[in-house]
Design a protein around this motif. Structure first.
Motif, PDB file in Angstrom:
ATOM      1  N   SER A 188       2.688   2.211  22.322  1.00 34.39           N
ATOM      2  CA  SER A 188       3.874   1.393  22.051  1.00 34.39           C
ATOM      3  C   SER A 188       5.168   2.146  22.384  1.00 34.39           C
ATOM      4  CB  SER A 188       3.892   0.901  20.605  1.00 34.39           C
ATOM      5  OG  SER A 188       4.220   1.940  19.729  1.00 34.39           O
ATOM      6  N   LEU A 189       5.117   3.488  22.378  1.00 36.81           N
ATOM      7  CA  LEU A 189       6.282   4.291  22.734  1.00 36.81           C
ATOM      8  C   LEU A 189       6.365   4.554  24.243  1.00 36.81           C
ATOM      9  CD1 LEU A 189       6.219   6.907  19.820  1.00 36.81           C
ATOM     10  CD2 LEU A 189       7.888   5.066  20.167  1.00 36.81           C
TER      11      LEU A 189
ATOM     12  N   LEU B 269       6.093   9.226  13.697  1.00 37.33           N
ATOM     13  CA  LEU B 269       6.582   9.092  15.074  1.00 37.33           C
ATOM     14  C   LEU B 269       7.903   8.326  15.184  1.00 37.33           C
ATOM     15  CD1 LEU B 269       3.257   8.672  17.050  1.00 37.33           C
ATOM     16  CD2 LEU B 269       4.803  10.641  16.990  1.00 37.33           C
ATOM     17  N   GLN B 270       8.423   7.833  14.080  1.00 38.79           N
ATOM     18  CA  GLN B 270       9.755   7.229  14.112  1.00 38.79           C
ATOM     19  C   GLN B 270      10.806   8.258  14.491  1.00 38.79           C
ATOM     20  OE1 GLN B 270      10.119   5.397  10.220  1.00 38.79           O
ATOM     21  NE2 GLN B 270       9.922   3.371  11.132  1.00 38.79           N
ATOM     22  N   SER B 271      10.497   9.526  14.290  1.00 37.20           N
ATOM     23  CA  SER B 271      11.440  10.611  14.618  1.00 37.20           C
ATOM     24  C   SER B 271      11.266  11.143  16.034  1.00 37.20           C
ATOM     25  CB  SER B 271      11.242  11.765  13.636  1.00 37.20           C
ATOM     26  OG  SER B 271      11.469  11.342  12.320  1.00 37.20           O
ATOM     27  N   TYR B 272      10.352  10.553  16.813  1.00 35.15           N
ATOM     28  CA  TYR B 272      10.122  11.001  18.176  1.00 35.15           C
ATOM     29  C   TYR B 272      10.197   9.810  19.105  1.00 35.15           C
ATOM     30  CZ  TYR B 272       8.340  13.508  22.145  1.00 35.15           C
ATOM     31  OH  TYR B 272       8.238  14.100  23.370  1.00 35.15           O
TER      32      TYR B 272
ATOM     33  N   ILE C  65      -2.817   6.937  16.361  1.00 37.96           N
ATOM     34  CA  ILE C  65      -1.953   7.702  17.265  1.00 37.96           C
ATOM     35  C   ILE C  65      -1.954   7.063  18.651  1.00 37.96           C
ATOM     36  CG2 ILE C  65      -1.654   9.918  18.459  1.00 37.96           C
ATOM     37  CD1 ILE C  65      -2.853  11.235  15.881  1.00 37.96           C
ATOM     38  N   PHE C  66      -3.136   6.723  19.159  1.00 36.64           N
ATOM     39  CA  PHE C  66      -3.237   6.090  20.476  1.00 36.64           C
ATOM     40  C   PHE C  66      -2.387   4.824  20.530  1.00 36.64           C
ATOM     41  CE2 PHE C  66      -5.129   2.910  23.242  1.00 36.64           C
ATOM     42  CZ  PHE C  66      -5.115   3.575  24.464  1.00 36.64           C
TER      43      PHE C  66
ATOM     44  N   LEU D 182       0.824  -1.201   0.000  1.00 32.63           N
ATOM     45  CA  LEU D 182       0.000   0.000   0.000  1.00 32.63           C
ATOM     46  C   LEU D 182       0.861   1.254   0.000  1.00 32.63           C
ATOM     47  CD1 LEU D 182      -2.892   1.251   0.386  1.00 32.63           C
ATOM     48  CD2 LEU D 182      -2.418   1.179   2.827  1.00 32.63           C
ATOM     49  N   MET D 183       1.880   1.306   0.859  1.00 29.66           N
ATOM     50  CA  MET D 183       2.702   2.499   0.964  1.00 29.66           C
ATOM     51  C   MET D 183       3.713   2.599  -0.181  1.00 29.66           C
ATOM     52  SD  MET D 183       1.455   4.289   3.271  1.00 29.66           S
ATOM     53  CE  MET D 183       2.678   5.565   3.388  1.00 29.66           C
ATOM     54  N   SER D 184       4.092   1.462  -0.766  1.00 30.78           N
ATOM     55  CA  SER D 184       5.055   1.534  -1.859  1.00 30.78           C
ATOM     56  C   SER D 184       4.440   2.139  -3.115  1.00 30.78           C
ATOM     57  CB  SER D 184       5.632   0.142  -2.156  1.00 30.78           C
ATOM     58  OG  SER D 184       4.626  -0.702  -2.657  1.00 30.78           O
ATOM     59  N   CYS D 185       3.119   2.169  -3.169  1.00 35.02           N
ATOM     60  CA  CYS D 185       2.455   2.764  -4.317  1.00 35.02           C
ATOM     61  C   CYS D 185       2.463   4.287  -4.246  1.00 35.02           C
ATOM     62  CB  CYS D 185       1.011   2.275  -4.409  1.00 35.02           C
ATOM     63  SG  CYS D 185       0.891   0.515  -4.757  1.00 35.02           S
ATOM     64  N   SER D 186       2.739   4.821  -3.082  1.00 32.53           N
ATOM     65  CA  SER D 186       2.774   6.275  -2.966  1.00 32.53           C
ATOM     66  C   SER D 186       4.142   6.690  -2.447  1.00 32.53           C
ATOM     67  CB  SER D 186       1.683   6.752  -2.009  1.00 32.53           C
ATOM     68  OG  SER D 186       2.022   6.429  -0.681  1.00 32.53           O
ATOM     69  N   THR D 187       4.530   7.874  -2.840  1.00 32.65           N
ATOM     70  CA  THR D 187       5.774   8.406  -2.322  1.00 32.65           C
ATOM     71  C   THR D 187       5.439   9.211  -1.085  1.00 32.65           C
ATOM     72  OG1 THR D 187       5.563  10.341  -3.733  1.00 32.65           O
ATOM     73  CG2 THR D 187       6.841   8.505  -4.596  1.00 32.65           C
ATOM     74  N   SER D 188       6.234   9.069  -0.053  1.00 32.02           N
ATOM     75  CA  SER D 188       5.983   9.842   1.154  1.00 32.02           C
ATOM     76  C   SER D 188       7.307  10.325   1.719  1.00 32.02           C
ATOM     77  CB  SER D 188       5.222   9.016   2.186  1.00 32.02           C
ATOM     78  OG  SER D 188       5.970   7.902   2.590  1.00 32.02           O
ATOM     79  N   LYS D 189       7.220  11.465   2.397  1.00 34.88           N
ATOM     80  CA  LYS D 189       8.399  12.069   2.980  1.00 34.88           C
ATOM     81  C   LYS D 189       7.988  12.687   4.307  1.00 34.88           C
ATOM     82  CE  LYS D 189      10.230  16.120   1.510  1.00 34.88           C
ATOM     83  NZ  LYS D 189      10.873  17.065   0.620  1.00 34.88           N
ATOM     84  N   VAL D 190       8.834  12.499   5.344  1.00 36.39           N
ATOM     85  CA  VAL D 190       8.560  13.059   6.660  1.00 36.39           C
ATOM     86  C   VAL D 190       9.575  14.146   6.964  1.00 36.39           C
ATOM     87  CG1 VAL D 190       8.449  12.587   9.143  1.00 36.39           C
ATOM     88  CG2 VAL D 190       7.593  10.888   7.516  1.00 36.39           C
ATOM     89  N   ILE D 191       9.068  15.270   7.446  1.00 35.78           N
ATOM     90  CA  ILE D 191       9.906  16.376   7.893  1.00 35.78           C
ATOM     91  C   ILE D 191       9.511  16.666   9.335  1.00 35.78           C
ATOM     92  CG2 ILE D 191      10.463  18.812   7.574  1.00 35.78           C
ATOM     93  CD1 ILE D 191       9.545  18.450   4.633  1.00 35.78           C
ATOM     94  N   THR D 192      10.490  16.818  10.224  1.00 38.46           N
ATOM     95  CA  THR D 192      10.191  17.153  11.610  1.00 38.46           C
ATOM     96  C   THR D 192      10.871  18.462  11.988  1.00 38.46           C
ATOM     97  OG1 THR D 192      12.057  15.872  12.452  1.00 38.46           O
ATOM     98  CG2 THR D 192       9.935  14.747  12.329  1.00 38.46           C
ATOM     99  N   ASP D 193      10.286  19.110  12.980  1.00 43.20           N
ATOM    100  CA  ASP D 193      10.873  20.320  13.532  1.00 43.20           C
ATOM    101  C   ASP D 193      10.558  20.319  15.020  1.00 43.20           C
ATOM    102  OD1 ASP D 193      12.237  22.695  13.683  1.00 43.20           O
ATOM    103  OD2 ASP D 193      10.766  23.865  12.563  1.00 43.20           O
TER     104      ASP D 193
END
Length: 171
Positions: free
Chosen positions: A64-65, A165-168, A58-59, A12-23
């Protein structure tokens, strides 16, 4: 069953390009945050079904975190979405017209492959409960199919929340 689910999620996700930016606020002590609650108006830009799907994702991810949801939180979570029509890049060309030597009326165009696509920007914000100041945000941009069934939408929100949330917390 779990392997099949993860394969489907990858597909499912390989069909779309995605990019995460955090600040984030680099002066913040992130270890002080252990409990959270959702803003009452979470999910701007989403329909009610997708608000519930994203909140569930999110919950689950926050649990899990090691974070706990409570009525007196250390921070609040907000999620908002912005969707625009994607620029069509994959089309099947068609052409109609005269093959005559001295011109003629010709019409050409393209039919999108794979249905209508949307560019979606999902923003996840963490706001300090005491100061009401934003201290972390993650933004995921992706191109998605307009028509997705509820099961695909659930998987989509689980995957994007996980990716953001991989970046947090900060490493």
């Amino acid at each position: 069953m779990k392997k099949v689910r993860y394969f489907f999620l990858f597909l499912l996700m390989s069909c779309s390009t995605s990019k995460v930016i955090t600040d984030y606020d680099d002066n913040m002590n992130f270890k002080q945050y252990k409990t959270y609650a959702f803003f009452d108006d979470i999910g701007a830009g989403l329909n009610e079904f997708d608000v519930n799907r994203s909140a569930d994702a999110i919950f689950s991810e926050m649990e899990s975190l090691g974070f706990k949801e409570t009525e007196t939180p250390d921070f609040y979570i907000n999620l908002k979405a912005k969707t625009t029509e994607a620029k069509v890049t994959n089309t099947i060309a068609i052409g109609l017209g005269s093959g005559g030597r001295n011109g003629g009326l010709g019409v050409s165009g393209g039919i999108p492959i794979g249905g209508k696509k949307l560019d979606e920007e999902i923003t996840l914000e963490f706001v300090d409960a005491k100061t009401n100041e934003l201290f972390w945000e993650g933004i995921l941009t992706s191109t998605i199919k307009e028509k997705r069934n509820p099961a695909k939408r659930i998987l989509y929100f689980k995957e994007i929340v996980h990716k953001i949330l991989q970046s947090y917390p900060l490493k």
